[in-house]
Design a protein around this motif. Structure first.
Motif, mmCIF file in Angstrom:
data_model
loop_
_atom_site.group_PDB
_atom_site.id
_atom_site.type_symbol
_atom_site.label_atom_id
_atom_site.label_comp_id
_atom_site.label_asym_id
_atom_site.label_seq_id
_atom_site.Cartn_x
_atom_site.Cartn_y
_atom_site.Cartn_z
ATOM 1 N N GLU A 73 11.752 -105.207 -40.991
ATOM 2 C CA GLU A 73 11.838 -103.769 -41.328
ATOM 3 C C GLU A 73 11.320 -103.701 -43.060
ATOM 4 O O GLU A 73 10.984 -104.762 -43.586
ATOM 5 N N ASN A 74 10.823 -102.521 -43.289
ATOM 6 C CA ASN A 74 10.080 -102.350 -44.447
ATOM 7 C C ASN A 74 10.929 -101.685 -45.691
ATOM 8 O O ASN A 74 10.511 -101.603 -46.701
ATOM 9 N N LYS A 75 12.153 -101.297 -45.118
ATOM 10 C CA LYS A 75 13.093 -100.681 -46.236
ATOM 11 C C LYS A 75 14.261 -101.348 -46.033
ATOM 12 O O LYS A 75 15.043 -101.592 -45.095
ATOM 13 N N ASP A 76 14.865 -101.639 -47.676
ATOM 14 C CA ASP A 76 16.065 -102.428 -47.552
ATOM 15 C C ASP A 76 17.345 -101.563 -46.913
ATOM 16 O O ASP A 76 18.034 -102.220 -46.002
ATOM 17 N N THR A 80 21.540 -101.619 -42.820
ATOM 18 C CA THR A 80 22.238 -100.970 -41.811
ATOM 19 C C THR A 80 22.037 -101.614 -40.222
ATOM 20 O O THR A 80 23.274 -101.600 -39.504
ATOM 21 N N LYS A 81 20.885 -101.866 -40.054
ATOM 22 C CA LYS A 81 20.661 -102.333 -38.626
ATOM 23 C C LYS A 81 21.232 -104.008 -38.480
ATOM 24 O O LYS A 81 21.785 -104.290 -37.445
ATOM 25 N N ALA A 82 21.156 -104.526 -39.658
ATOM 26 C CA ALA A 82 21.562 -106.132 -39.406
ATOM 27 C C ALA A 82 23.014 -105.845 -39.523
ATOM 28 O O ALA A 82 23.759 -106.552 -38.774
ATOM 29 N N ALA A 83 23.844 -104.907 -40.085
ATOM 30 C CA ALA A 83 25.260 -104.657 -40.050
ATOM 31 C C ALA A 83 25.669 -104.529 -38.456
ATOM 32 O O ALA A 83 26.685 -104.955 -38.020
ATOM 33 N N ALA A 84 24.808 -103.508 -38.122
ATOM 34 C CA ALA A 84 25.212 -103.066 -36.669
ATOM 35 C C ALA A 84 25.099 -103.977 -35.469
ATOM 36 O O ALA A 84 25.592 -103.902 -34.531
#
Ligand SMILES: *Cc1c(COP(=O)(O)O)cnc(C)c1O
Length: 235
Positions: free
Chosen positions: A64-67, A72-76
């Motif tokens: 990903e290029n934005k934190d 959000t995706k890592a958490a999901a």
């Protein structure tokens, strides 16, 4: 949790097959070991359901290029055992967030960022792999450290207990033949390895230029559009 639709899975499977074929062909013509080339799916602007689908097809490395989007995706997707790569320019005030989910940061291009990341990783009891983003065209707006400053930055990263110096990363400049740009990166990588023999990663190659990158010795390809399609918005 959104499940990926069957149509989308079929599209992703077909894209993945084409990318894997391109990689296999380039690896063979470069006479390299297939196990030395790793695919990172760059999923910026695409939904978590696409990441889940690609994970279902066997991918483990995602970029990903934005934190914020990455967090959000890592958490999901914590239920999957994924390795997250941050590939975009990183502001120092994001490091505390990044160290919570990222395994590799590809865009370390200045001393202040390296020390901030190292400190945050140590405080979070994490160890992150850091790659030095190298500027191959002296354009500071694109990110990356000038080639003559790579060695000094490598020392700073090496001294951070929270960081592992993994190697180098670059984006090929637009107006330059990617083969020449990646050959230059390879020289920088070889030079770095004389001081840091374990820093063997070369993150190079995107959808348009993965063959040139493999030919020049890339170990980690960052592929977005060829896997997911043209991004709906600029990412
Ligand atoms: C978006 C992005 C990629 C993927 O590029 P594609 O052309 O979509 O394959 C790779 N690296 C970085 C740094 C990116 O921002």
């Amino acid at each position: 949790m959104t499940a990926p639709g069957a149509d989308r899975v079929a599209v992703l499977m077909s894209h993945l097959g084409s990318v894997q074929e391109r990689i296999a062909r380039a690896v063979a013509s470069a006479g390299r070991d297939p196990a030395s080339v790793h695919l990172i799916a760059v999923t910026k602007t695409w939904p978590s359901s696409d990441v889940r689908a690609l994970a279902g097809l066997g991918l483990r490395d995602f970029g990903e290029n934005k934190d914020q989007e990455a967090a959000t995706k890592a958490a999901a997707l914590v239920d999957l055992d994924l390795r997250w790569h941050l590939v975009g320019r990183l502001q120092r005030n994001k490091v505390r967030s990044v160290v919570r989910y990222a395994a590799v940061v590809h865009s370390v291009d200045r001393v202040e960022l390296a020390s901030a990341l190292g400190t945050a990783a140590e405080r979070g009891d994490r160890r992150l792999t850091a790659l030095i983003q190298v500027s191959l065209d002296d354009d500071p707006t694109r990110g990356g450290v000038a080639i003559e400053r790579v060695a000094a930055l490598a020392e700073v990263i090496h001294q951070q207990d929270g960081l592992i110096l993994g190697g180098v990363m670059a984006v090929a400049p637009r107006e330059v033949d990617p083969a020449r740009a990646f050959a230059r990166l390879r020289e920088v990588a070889d030079q770095l390895q004389t001081d840091h023999p374990d820093a063997t990663m070369i993150s190079a190659g995107m959808s348009e230029d993965l063959e040139a990158a493999i030919d020049a010795g890339a170990t980690h390809l960052r592929i977005g559009a060829a896997l997911l399609g043209q991004r709906p918005t600029l990412g």
